[in-house]
Design an enzyme around this catalytic site. Structure first.
Site, mmCIF file in Angstrom:
data_model
loop_
_atom_site.group_PDB
_atom_site.id
_atom_site.type_symbol
_atom_site.label_atom_id
_atom_site.label_comp_id
_atom_site.label_asym_id
_atom_site.label_seq_id
_atom_site.Cartn_x
_atom_site.Cartn_y
_atom_site.Cartn_z
ATOM 1 N N GLU A 129 0.586 -1.562 5.814
ATOM 2 C CA GLU A 129 1.634 -0.950 6.628
ATOM 3 C C GLU A 129 1.354 0.522 6.913
ATOM 4 O OE1 GLU A 129 5.637 0.855 7.542
ATOM 5 O OE2 GLU A 129 4.129 1.383 6.051
ATOM 6 N N ASP A 171 0.830 -1.200 0.000
ATOM 7 C CA ASP A 171 0.000 0.000 0.000
ATOM 8 C C ASP A 171 0.864 1.248 0.000
ATOM 9 O OD1 ASP A 171 0.825 -0.874 2.528
ATOM 10 O OD2 ASP A 171 -0.822 0.101 3.568
#
Length: 461
Positions: free
Chosen positions: A175, A99
């Site tokens: 994350e 991400d």
């Protein structure tokens, strides 16, 4: 500030000049650039990592690494592959996140946070090569470093350098966030729990060491900061607007929204004091926690008529690895009481502590990275700048579980295709030096690191 080693163990395997040359020759700059751009140009915001995960899965499959998908939900899987493990050498895990920070794509939500001009920036989701530099946030954070360790493994395999210890390659969601807060609750809003945390607990890995592959400008740190989010609720009274008698001072208004100004100033006063008192430094890095209000909520705009009885501020507070949430909570609560902001309630709605590796146990890993950095860049390894140890990075997951871990990687901003190659060579040589060859070949001159007294001499990069 360069590293000056003393009393560090030598690398488990003395990498030869021939092996370094072979690995360097196996790294195709054009192919690496193409893959980094392809992977970077897949839209992969938090909660939308599936397509990028599938790309990594298919790439690993094509290259013969037999990857697995392991996830809390099928829409947000971790991709895990293994190379080596043919002997009794130590194991190393590389992790990077799929991400990338960006607007979420929901116009109603994005309009609450960004200007129109900010939303129009290409680099949120688009990557390209221009004037010899790679543009785009996804390559900088974090699919460029991910590309580096994928090609590091490919180079080891292409050279026939099987490893004694296991090398784990992991690409994870979640994350950068989000976090379940208020009505945004449940597994759909889970961040870190379904990413590298999930890999460690449910991914079938048993790493002796770990590296969070992220841009560090070729520096290294084994320190990682945590963070918390405090909800500060201000309470007041609801008064029907036609009956309201407005006071002269905002602090005397029954509607708690009018007290936000005083509360904000008190929070800023505490934040400045907190930041000054919270600085933390050790041999492995420096953590400078910061605090900032992330959001304000109060009342219901479509159900007006009597103000509101409740409003809230959401304060993000960084946490150095030597700090605990209880101490920070008490400090902030006592300060706000003394500030006289009226009736309030304080609650930490997100808590993630920071961590650092054991200085002695992490030394073999630092030694291997130093050797690899010297060979790939011609420069000794440096301690990463404080910004890289003042944020959350996923080496925290391993250090909290007593697995020595660092974060290190190539040039963070505007890396070049040459940086991709250097980053991959660093990761390949690190793996070879730490995990060792399953079957050592003859020839070549052994290259051994020069050791000094201290992993870091002190000072900043």
């Amino acid at each position: 500030m360069s590293l000056d080693f003393k009393n560090l163990p030598e690398a488990a395997y003395a990498v030869s000049e021939d092996e370094v040359a072979a690995l360097a020759a196996a790294l195709d700059k054009e192919e690496m650039t193409r893959v980094a751009l392809e992977l970077g140009n897949i839209k992969s915001p938090a909660r939308g990592e599936a397509e990028a995960a599938e790309y990594v899965y298919q790439w690993l499959s094509k290259e013969g690494f037999r990857p697995r998908k392991v996830g809390a939900t099928p829409e947000r899987p971790n991709i895990i592959a293994t190379y080596g493990g043919k002997g009794d050498g130590k194991s190393l895990l590389y992790t990077a996140h799929l991400d990338t920070e960006s607007p979420v794509g929901n116009p109603d939500e994005d309009a609450l946070k960004f200007r129109d001009s900010t939303l129009e920036q290409r680099e949120w989701t688009e990557c390209w090569l221009e004037n010899g530099q790679l543009h785009g946030f996804p390559i900088a954070n974090d699919r460029g470093p991910m590309t580096c360790f994928l090609f590091a493994a490919k180079a080891l395999k292409a050279c026939g350098f099987d490893l004694s210890g296991r090398l784990y390659l992991t690409a994870s969601p979640g994350e950068i966030g989000p976090e379940p807060i208020e009505e945004m609750r449940g597994i759909d809003y889970m961040g870190k729990e379904i990413g590298t945390h999930y890999v460690f607990n449910h991914g079938g890995v048993s790493a002796d060491y770990a590296i969070a592959a992220e841009g560090c400008d070729y520096g290294l740190t084994w320190v990682g900061s945590g963070y918390s989010v405090f909800r500060i609720k201000l309470y007041g009274d609801s008064v029907f607007t036609p009956l309201l008698e407005s006071p002269e001072l905002a602090s005397d208004h029954p509607n708690p929204i009018y007290r936000m100004g005083a509360a904000v100033q008190s929070i800023l006063d505490w934040s400045r004091k907190f930041e000054t008192e919270s600085r933390y430094e050790c041999e492995g890095g420096a953590s400078y926690p910061k605090a900032q209000i992330a959001s304000v909520r109060g009342g219901v705009p479509h159900a007006f008529g009597a103000g509101t009885e409740v409003c809230a501020l959401y304060l993000e507070v960084g946490l150095a690895p030597n700090q605990q949430i209880g101490d920070v909570h008490r400090s902030l609560e006592a300060f706000l009481r003394e500030s006289g902001i009226g009736e309030f309630e304080l609650e930490p709605v997100v808590v993630r502590h920071g961590f650092e590796a054991d200085e002695n146990k992490v030394k073999p890993l630092v030694s291997a990275v130093d050797l690899a950095t010297r060979l790939a860049t011609g420069e000794p390894l440096k301690r990463a700048a404080p910004i890289y140890s003042s944020m959350w990075r996923d080496h925290n997951v391993f250090n909290m579980n007593r697995v020595p871990a660092v974060t290190t990687g190539f040039k963070r901003w505007r890396p070049t295709p040459e940086d991709l190659v250097k980053g991959a060579l660093i990761y390949a040589v690190t793996a070879l030096a730490l995990c060792g060859r399953a079957k050592q070949s003859e020839g070549g001159t052994a290259i051994k690191p020069v050791y000094g007294d201290n992993p870091f001499r002190g000072g900043e990069t």
